[in-house]
Every structure is written in C-alpha cells, then in structure tokens.
Enzyme design. Structure first.
Site, short mmCIF file in Angstrom:
data_model
loop_
_atom_site.label_atom_id
_atom_site.label_comp_id
_atom_site.label_asym_id
_atom_site.label_seq_id
_atom_site.Cartn_x
_atom_site.Cartn_y
_atom_site.Cartn_z
N THR A 17 39.81 44.85 46.75
CA THR A 17 39.38 43.86 45.75
C THR A 17 38.02 43.24 46.06
O THR A 17 37.52 43.32 47.19
CB THR A 17 40.42 42.73 45.64
OG1 THR A 17 40.48 42.03 46.89
CG2 THR A 17 41.80 43.27 45.28
N ASP A 18 37.49 42.60 45.02
CA ASP A 18 36.28 41.82 45.20
C ASP A 18 36.68 40.38 45.55
O ASP A 18 37.86 40.10 45.76
CB ASP A 18 35.39 41.89 43.95
CG ASP A 18 36.08 41.34 42.70
OD1 ASP A 18 37.09 40.61 42.81
OD2 ASP A 18 35.59 41.64 41.59
N ALA A 19 35.72 39.48 45.58
CA ALA A 19 35.99 38.10 45.98
C ALA A 19 36.95 37.39 45.02
O ALA A 19 37.61 36.42 45.40
CB ALA A 19 34.69 37.32 46.08
#
Length: 136
Positions: A17-19
């Site tokens: 995932t991203d942030a």
C-alpha cells in the site's frame, strides 16, 4: 476454483500500500502474476522446471489492466484466472481481482513461451498446451 480456471487468495499487506492504505497500482500486477504461477503449478508444471529442463520461460507479451475499485490494507482478495485462448506460442489469460463479489480490477495478459537459448518465441511444450486445452 472456476469451471475452466483457477482462484487464488491474496491478502493485502502494508508493503502493498501507499501512505493512505490503498494498494499501489503496480502491486496488482504482482497479484496477477502469483495467480498465473500457482495456476500453472496446479496443472503439475513449474516455471523453474521448464526453465531448468527445457530452457523455456513464460514472458508477458501484452497486458491490459483496468482499475475499478481500490483494494485496501488487510483486504482478503481472490484472483480469478481463466484461459481464453491457446495458440502455438501464446496463451491469453483473463484475470479478475475480487473482494467478495465486487470486481476491483481486471487484466488481460498474453503470455509467450520463449526459448532462452535463442531468445525467440517457440511453441509451448505439448503437455503444457494439452493441459490448458483440456480446460477450455
């Protein structure tokens, strides 16, 4: 398991995932690749064996992907994989990434069989082709 295909579960981890906790777009390709590899394994073939014994590799020739709904951290997903076409040196896979009944992404992937010694496409081994034809 689908009628003429294969279902493979994947869990979304933090590394995917991203942030914001949403799956990074390139990770979908990883999920689809894992499912194709495991599908081949259920047919009693491994890419490693084909590589070592016959100097053959399966490479992605073309890929089209649609992102419909975001996958998120800790989702338990299912990659559905079906073979829609088998030709001499290529196999066309239709894949869907599902969260229950909701389709998150779909991909059409054409995979070619390549002789690594010559770096040229070659026909799939008869036994591989027969295994995929049996499913259609």
């Amino acid at each position: 398991m689908l009628d003429n295909g294969f279902s493979f579960p994947v869990r979304v981890y933090y590394e995917d995932t991203d942030a914001g906790g949403v799956v990074y777009h390139a990770r979908y390709l990883h999920f689809f690749e894992r499912a194709r590899t495991e599908y081949l394994r259920t047919l009693n073939f491994t890419q490693q064996t084909l590589l070592e014994e016959q100097q053959l590799a399966f490479v992605v020739k073309t890929l089209a992907i649609d992102y419909c709904v975001a996958a998120k951290l800790d989702d338990l997903l299912m990659v559905e994989t079906e073979v829609s076409e088998v030709k001499g040196a290529t196999i066309l896979f239709e894949q869907r990434l599902m969260r229950n009944t909701l389709m998150l992404s779909k991909a059409t992937v054409k995979v070619a069989c390549v002789d690594l010694g010559k770096m040229k496409p070659v026909a799939f081994p008869k036994e591989v082709k027969a295994a995929f034809h049996h499913l259609k």
